[in-house]
Design an enzyme around this catalytic site. Structure first.
Site, PDB file in Angstrom:
ATOM      1  N   TYR A   1       0.836  -1.202   0.000  1.00  0.00           N
ATOM      2  CA  TYR A   1       0.000   0.000   0.000  1.00  0.00           C
ATOM      3  C   TYR A   1       0.872   1.254   0.000  1.00  0.00           C
ATOM      4  O   TYR A   1       1.815   1.379   0.785  1.00  0.00           O
ATOM      5  CB  TYR A   1      -0.900  -0.006   1.235  1.00  0.00           C
ATOM      6  CG  TYR A   1      -1.654   1.283   1.491  1.00  0.00           C
ATOM      7  CD1 TYR A   1      -2.598   1.748   0.584  1.00  0.00           C
ATOM      8  CD2 TYR A   1      -1.412   2.033   2.645  1.00  0.00           C
ATOM      9  CE1 TYR A   1      -3.283   2.912   0.818  1.00  0.00           C
ATOM     10  CE2 TYR A   1      -2.098   3.202   2.888  1.00  0.00           C
ATOM     11  CZ  TYR A   1      -3.034   3.648   1.975  1.00  0.00           C
ATOM     12  OH  TYR A   1      -3.713   4.809   2.201  1.00  0.00           O
TER      13      TYR A   1
ATOM     14  N   HIS B   1      -2.156  16.326  -1.394  1.00  0.00           N
ATOM     15  CA  HIS B   1      -3.608  16.357  -1.209  1.00  0.00           C
ATOM     16  C   HIS B   1      -3.998  16.492   0.266  1.00  0.00           C
ATOM     17  O   HIS B   1      -5.152  16.789   0.589  1.00  0.00           O
ATOM     18  CB  HIS B   1      -4.252  15.104  -1.811  1.00  0.00           C
ATOM     19  CG  HIS B   1      -4.158  13.878  -0.961  1.00  0.00           C
ATOM     20  ND1 HIS B   1      -2.994  13.151  -0.821  1.00  0.00           N
ATOM     21  CD2 HIS B   1      -5.091  13.238  -0.202  1.00  0.00           C
ATOM     22  CE1 HIS B   1      -3.215  12.124  -0.023  1.00  0.00           C
ATOM     23  NE2 HIS B   1      -4.474  12.148   0.372  1.00  0.00           N
TER      24      HIS B   1
ATOM     25  N   ARG C   1     -13.145  17.698  53.101  1.00  0.00           N
ATOM     26  CA  ARG C   1     -13.329  16.393  53.727  1.00  0.00           C
ATOM     27  C   ARG C   1     -13.217  15.243  52.728  1.00  0.00           C
ATOM     28  O   ARG C   1     -12.714  14.165  53.051  1.00  0.00           O
ATOM     29  CB  ARG C   1     -14.696  16.347  54.421  1.00  0.00           C
ATOM     30  CG  ARG C   1     -14.852  15.118  55.288  1.00  0.00           C
ATOM     31  CD  ARG C   1     -16.190  14.936  55.971  1.00  0.00           C
ATOM     32  NE  ARG C   1     -17.215  15.916  55.762  1.00  0.00           N
ATOM     33  CZ  ARG C   1     -18.510  15.622  55.711  1.00  0.00           C
ATOM     34  NH1 ARG C   1     -18.911  14.363  55.823  1.00  0.00           N
ATOM     35  NH2 ARG C   1     -19.416  16.566  55.557  1.00  0.00           N
TER      36      ARG C   1
ATOM     37  N   ASN D   1     -13.936   9.518   3.904  1.00  0.00           N
ATOM     38  CA  ASN D   1     -13.040   8.892   2.936  1.00  0.00           C
ATOM     39  C   ASN D   1     -13.751   7.769   2.173  1.00  0.00           C
ATOM     40  O   ASN D   1     -13.238   6.652   2.042  1.00  0.00           O
ATOM     41  CB  ASN D   1     -11.798   8.368   3.671  1.00  0.00           C
ATOM     42  CG  ASN D   1     -10.620   8.101   2.756  1.00  0.00           C
ATOM     43  OD1 ASN D   1     -10.054   7.022   2.822  1.00  0.00           O
ATOM     44  ND2 ASN D   1     -10.241   9.056   1.934  1.00  0.00           N
TER      45      ASN D   1
ATOM     46  N   ASN E   1     -14.088   4.302   3.523  1.00  0.00           N
ATOM     47  CA  ASN E   1     -12.873   3.560   3.853  1.00  0.00           C
ATOM     48  C   ASN E   1     -12.595   3.702   5.346  1.00  0.00           C
ATOM     49  O   ASN E   1     -12.322   2.726   6.041  1.00  0.00           O
ATOM     50  CB  ASN E   1     -11.708   4.102   3.016  1.00  0.00           C
ATOM     51  CG  ASN E   1     -10.371   3.530   3.448  1.00  0.00           C
ATOM     52  OD1 ASN E   1     -10.195   2.325   3.501  1.00  0.00           O
ATOM     53  ND2 ASN E   1      -9.419   4.402   3.751  1.00  0.00           N
ATOM     54  N   GLN E   2     -12.708   4.926   5.839  1.00  0.00           N
ATOM     55  CA  GLN E   2     -12.630   5.178   7.274  1.00  0.00           C
ATOM     56  C   GLN E   2     -14.072   5.282   7.785  1.00  0.00           C
ATOM     57  O   GLN E   2     -14.602   6.368   7.982  1.00  0.00           O
ATOM     58  CB  GLN E   2     -11.849   6.464   7.552  1.00  0.00           C
ATOM     59  CG  GLN E   2     -10.401   6.406   7.078  1.00  0.00           C
ATOM     60  CD  GLN E   2      -9.622   7.674   7.380  1.00  0.00           C
ATOM     61  OE1 GLN E   2      -9.893   8.362   8.353  1.00  0.00           O
ATOM     62  NE2 GLN E   2      -8.643   7.979   6.538  1.00  0.00           N
TER      63      GLN E   2
END
Length: 493
Positions: free
Chosen positions: A51, A79, A275, A402, A405-406
């Site tokens: 990738y 980008h 306290r 995305n 994808n995400q």
């Protein structure tokens, strides 16, 4: 002492990186990185899918990338130049560079060794990339902010040198640095990790830890100045509570209050802000211990995709997903808000003549003619309101992006940056309380009877004059915060 990569890095290392600091890449580490680089070339030549080497990015992974390595680096970074907003604080950006260098130096990213050398060289100067605050979802790494950092190291965009914002190429030249050359794998490895998130969380945790310790000391001083009965710290009582953090906090506060003599004029039971302080601060101790673990793990992790295992294979996955830091940062924000509330409530008690053992309202030396801590108390109310707004969890606000994808994201960057901001406000709240205690001593409170409390008050009195007559107190709040945070640490050292 230089910082040796890959670490283990600590939050103290990240804090130290705010100034120029030597960073060393030992020979075995360099060889490990070089071995990963060679394996990358072998895998690519063997047509192993990798990738970002020959593919597009994110949702466009199914399309071919650019033909040359240099163009592929541009394709990766250009980008992502979509960030907006003010620049991140420079110490945070430098800390993120160190975190990124630590991850890449573990030899699993396939980067060129000179990339790590460039990060180390930059950290040895005061060169700091200009990185916008907004744009990261903390899912596929801190893509946008780290892209700005990478571009600045290439001489593109902007950077800071000696606090001046300059074109990055000019800043590199003045710093004596060479613009960084990258190929596609180098560029992707620089951005495909949550180093901004990790850096922000680690620095926030370090700062909140210091404020948490300061609040224990300030609560002890408050109890001593008011003449409180300290049975709320009784070891038997706290042991029955059965929470380990409360035991740690109460033991430390008993140490600070060793030798204290109650006045006998206070109510049998103090307000909860005194306290129940060991229970509140103890719960914070337990929560901070969890965040400590997340920070430690993040600082020794490889946050990237894909990872290379020489002789075994190239593995694609999601080690860039910042969910642990997101959860930890949200917890840290909640802890910070409650610690801030404690400091604000203690100051409110201290300035109220109905509850402060007869001290003047607002601790004014001449009420009406002077106003004492009135402005400071107003500001603390605003600080706490901000902390409470920022305690809304970010880690459950997932929005798909995305092209799906995400499709699930942690928003760890937002969580960590808010925790970082909140840590600064908590520091100011501690300073406000410390200033109030210093002024209470001037306005008629009794002298401390515990030696440790007397030592802290003495340091505050030497650092800050009494508020008499009125004056702007913004700088005094900051000074009181610093004095309190550093005092017992310096004594221990």
């Amino acid at each position: 002492m230089p910082i040796s990569l890959p670490g283990p890095l600590t939050a103290d290392d990240l804090h130290a990186a705010a100034a120029p600091i030597p960073v060393d890449v030992p020979a075995p580490v360099r060889e490990s990185v070089a071995a990963g680089r060679r394996f990358l070339a072998e895998s690519r030549d063997g047509n192993t899918p990798i990738y970002g080497q020959t593919t597009g990015f994110g949702a466009l992974v199914g399309y071919p990338g650019r033909a040359t390595d240099a163009d592929q680096a541009d394709n990766t970074l250009a980008h992502l130049g979509a960030g907006q907003g003010p620049d991140l604080p420079l110490p945070l950006v430098r800390a993120a560079l160190l975190v990124r260098a630590g991850s890449l130096a573990r030899g699993r990213s396939g980067v060129s060794p000179h990339v790590i050398d460039a990060l180390a060289a930059a950290l040895g100067t005061d060169f700091t990339p200009a990185v916008p605050r907004y744009g990261s979802v903390g899912a596929s790494g801190d893509l946008i902010p780290l892209a700005y950092a990478a571009q600045a190291l290439r001489g593109r965009g902007h950077a800071y040198l000696a606090g001046e914002r300059l074109p990055a190429a000019a800043a590199l030249e003045k710093a004596g640095l060479t613009p960084l050359t990258l190929d596609g794998r180098d560029a992707l490895a620089l951005v495909n990790g949550v180093s901004v998130t990790t850096a922000a969380l680690a620095l926030a945790q370090r700062a909140v830890r210091r404020s948490h310790r300061a609040l224990q000391d300030l609560t002890a001083l408050l109890a001593d100045l008011l003449g409180c009965d300290t049975q709320f710290l009784d070891a038997r009582l706290i042991a029955a509570y059965a929470h380990p953090g409360a035991a740690v906090v109460a033991a430390r506060m008993r140490e600070r209050l060793a030798g204290v003599r109650p006045s006998g004029t206070r109510p049998l039971q103090e307000p909860y802000s005194i306290r129940c302080a060991p229970q509140l601060l103890g719960a914070a101790e337990d929560a901070l211990s969890y965040v400590d673990t997340v920070v430690m793990n993040d600082l020794r992790s490889v946050s990237d995709n894909p990872l290379l295992f020489p002789g075994e294979g190239v593995v694609h996955g999601g080690n860039f997903f910042g969910q642990p830091a997101a959860f930890a940062a949200d917890l840290l924000a909640a802890v910070t808000a409650q610690l801030g509330t404690l400091a604000e409530r203690q100051l409110d008690l201290l300035v109220d003549p109905a509850r402060n053992t007869g001290l003047p309202p607002m601790l004014a030396a001449g009420p009406g003619q002077q106003h004492g801590l009135q402005g400071v108390q107003l500001a603390t109310t605003a600080f706490v309101a901000q902390l409470r707004r920022d305690a809304t969890p970010a880690s459950v606000q997932s929005l798909p992006t995305n092209l799906h994808n995400q499709d699930v994201v942690p928003f760890g960057t937002q969580a960590a940056l808010r925790a970082y901001d909140g840590a600064g406000l908590l520091h100011l709240l501690c300073g406000s309380l410390a200033l109030g205690l210093r002024q209470a001593a001037h306005a008629g409170a009794r002298q401390p009877t515990a030696a440790a409390c007397a030592a802290l008050l003495d340091r505050l009195e030497h650092a800050i004059p009494p508020v008499d007559p009125d004056r702007p107190l913004d700088a005094d709040v900051r000074r009181a915060a610093d004095v309190t945070a550093e005092f017992f640490l310096n004594r221990a050292a």
